[in-house]
Design a protein around this motif. Structure first.
Motif, PDB file in Angstrom:
ATOM      1  N   HIS A 185       5.554   4.454 -10.869  1.00 50.20           N
ATOM      2  CA  HIS A 185       4.418   4.614  -9.957  1.00 50.20           C
ATOM      3  C   HIS A 185       3.155   4.747 -10.802  1.00 50.20           C
ATOM      4  CE1 HIS A 185       1.688   5.696  -6.933  1.00 50.20           C
ATOM      5  NE2 HIS A 185       2.015   6.961  -6.739  1.00 50.20           N
ATOM      6  N   GLY A 196       1.404   8.712  -1.989  1.00 47.52           N
ATOM      7  CA  GLY A 196       2.256   7.643  -2.515  1.00 47.52           C
ATOM      8  C   GLY A 196       3.540   8.188  -3.119  1.00 47.52           C
ATOM      9  N   PRO A 253      -3.241   7.908  -3.435  1.00 45.37           N
ATOM     10  CA  PRO A 253      -2.228   7.112  -4.152  1.00 45.37           C
ATOM     11  C   PRO A 253      -1.241   7.976  -4.931  1.00 45.37           C
ATOM     12  CG  PRO A 253      -4.432   6.215  -4.498  1.00 45.37           C
ATOM     13  CD  PRO A 253      -4.617   7.545  -3.835  1.00 45.37           C
ATOM     14  N   ASN A 305       5.905   9.387  -0.416  1.00 49.21           N
ATOM     15  CA  ASN A 305       6.552   8.259   0.266  1.00 49.21           C
ATOM     16  C   ASN A 305       7.707   7.699  -0.563  1.00 49.21           C
ATOM     17  OD1 ASN A 305       4.864   8.433   2.489  1.00 49.21           O
ATOM     18  ND2 ASN A 305       3.412   6.909   1.719  1.00 49.21           N
ATOM     19  N   THR A 354       5.928   1.255   2.951  1.00 47.16           N
ATOM     20  CA  THR A 354       6.720   1.572   1.764  1.00 47.16           C
ATOM     21  C   THR A 354       8.210   1.426   2.043  1.00 47.16           C
ATOM     22  OG1 THR A 354       5.016   3.085   0.928  1.00 47.16           O
ATOM     23  CG2 THR A 354       7.262   3.369   0.080  1.00 47.16           C
ATOM     24  N   ASP A 398       0.880  -1.172   0.000  1.00 52.68           N
ATOM     25  CA  ASP A 398       0.000   0.000   0.000  1.00 52.68           C
ATOM     26  C   ASP A 398       0.917   1.221   0.000  1.00 52.68           C
ATOM     27  OD1 ASP A 398      -1.731   2.086   0.400  1.00 52.68           O
ATOM     28  OD2 ASP A 398      -2.642   1.289   2.223  1.00 52.68           O
ATOM     29  N   ILE A 399       1.035   1.871  -1.133  1.00 44.51           N
ATOM     30  CA  ILE A 399       2.007   2.942  -1.293  1.00 44.51           C
ATOM     31  C   ILE A 399       1.647   4.173  -0.459  1.00 44.51           C
ATOM     32  CG2 ILE A 399       0.894   4.059  -3.269  1.00 44.51           C
ATOM     33  CD1 ILE A 399       4.663   3.400  -2.736  1.00 44.51           C
ATOM     34  N   THR A 400       0.407   4.241   0.043  1.00 44.04           N
ATOM     35  CA  THR A 400       0.024   5.377   0.896  1.00 44.04           C
ATOM     36  C   THR A 400       0.479   5.184   2.339  1.00 44.04           C
ATOM     37  OG1 THR A 400      -2.164   4.465   1.458  1.00 44.04           O
ATOM     38  CG2 THR A 400      -2.003   5.786  -0.553  1.00 44.04           C
TER      39      THR A 400
END
Length: 299
Positions: free
Chosen positions: A74, A102, A98, A105, A55, A48-50
């Motif tokens: 991405h 995201g 996202p 991150n 991450t 989960d890139i959020t």
């Protein structure tokens, strides 16, 4: 590493990178599941890139196991169409997170990585450049990507994609948009454009096919109508109410019903307009279903 990579575009891009000599391609997404069979030179991870902590953990584990990441794509994203007046903070956050959180991150991880990737490609959309009906949040999220890559400089870039016609999240709307003159990108065109973009010094690329603009009728020539023809003005409302009940499967619908309550997306608005044009033989602008407040206003 392809983030948001378990869909059709991710699979196609992974195969092209492998064909170009990549030793290993890692596909990451919240589901962690491939739509199709992979290769012995691909790996799948759940990410989960959020989630900043997840991450850092996952990307550090990947570099420990496989060595430095030479490229990051991405491609994660969420769409939730709707007018601003009916947009909730929750649904807006789902669209922005996202792309915005995201990306931030990824940037924090890249800034601390001992070996920097050759490129970090952010997959955006032309909606961030030209806008799109009912997609204010999605347009804002993609415009953020453009500004972020510009501010960061190398190795960051954005690719603002038009509609992919054979794979991707817009697949369900391809035929509807094609009838409206939108020419989708083929998979081969998209993959070739990607390889060009990551080798080009520009930090932003727009990739879209030239749309086919339908020939407009001469306003001096009367427009022929269908055999049934459009209803007389006084009968438009009951006809429209009956039509919308049938098409949307909504029984409790009347003239005072707020259009925002019907949850129409930009694509559904186009489909409704096309159906009415076929039924009545008169031009119906798709925007009318989103711009007008009530069903009676549309009539």
């Amino acid at each position: 590493l392809i983030i948001g990579g378990h869909g059709g575009i991710g699979n196609a891009l992974a195969q092209r990178l492998l064909d170009q000599g990549a030793g290993l391609v890692i596909l990451a997404s919240r589901s962690g599941r491939l739509e199709e069979g992979g290769s012995d030179r691909t790996r799948s991870v759940t990410l989960d890139i959020t989630d900043a902590e997840a991450t850092f953990r996952v990307l550090n584990e990947l570099t420990t196991s496989y060595g430095p990441l030479h490229g990051i794509v991405h491609a994660a994203g969420v769409t939730k169409d709707g007018l601003l007046r009916s947009l909730s903070q929750g649904s807006l956050n789902q669209v922005l997170a996202p792309k915005m959180i995201g990306t931030e991150n990824i940037a924090r991880w890249v800034s601390e990585a001992e070996v920097k990737p050759d490129f970090v490609a952010l997959f955006g959309s032309v909606s961030g450049t030209f806008g799109n009906l009912g997609q204010a949040g999605y347009a804002a999220a993609n415009a953020f990507l453009d500004g972020f890559a510009h501010a960061q400089g190398d190795p960051w870039l954005t690719i603002d994609w038009g509609l992919w016609g054979e794979v991707g999240m817009g697949l369900a709307s391809v035929e509807t948009l094609r009838r409206r003159g939108v020419q989708p990108i083929t998979t081969e065109q998209g993959l070739s454009a990607f390889l060009y973009a990551v080798s080009d010094p520009n930090h932003r690329q727009i990739v879209a096919s030239h749309d086919h603009v339908p020939e407009l009728p001469d306003p001096a020539v009367p427009v022929e109508t269908s055999a049934k023809g459009a209803p007389a003005p006084m009968s438009l409302l009951p006809e429209l109410v009956s039509f919308l009940r049938e098409r949307l499967g909504v029984d409790e619908l009347h003239g005072a019903t707020e259009m925002a309550e019907l949850g129409l997306s930009s694509i559904l608005s186009v489909e409704l307009a096309e159906a009415l044009e076929e039924r009545w033989g008169s031009a119906v602008p798709p925007t009318i279903f989103i711009e007008r407040s009530t069903v009676a206003d549309v009539a």
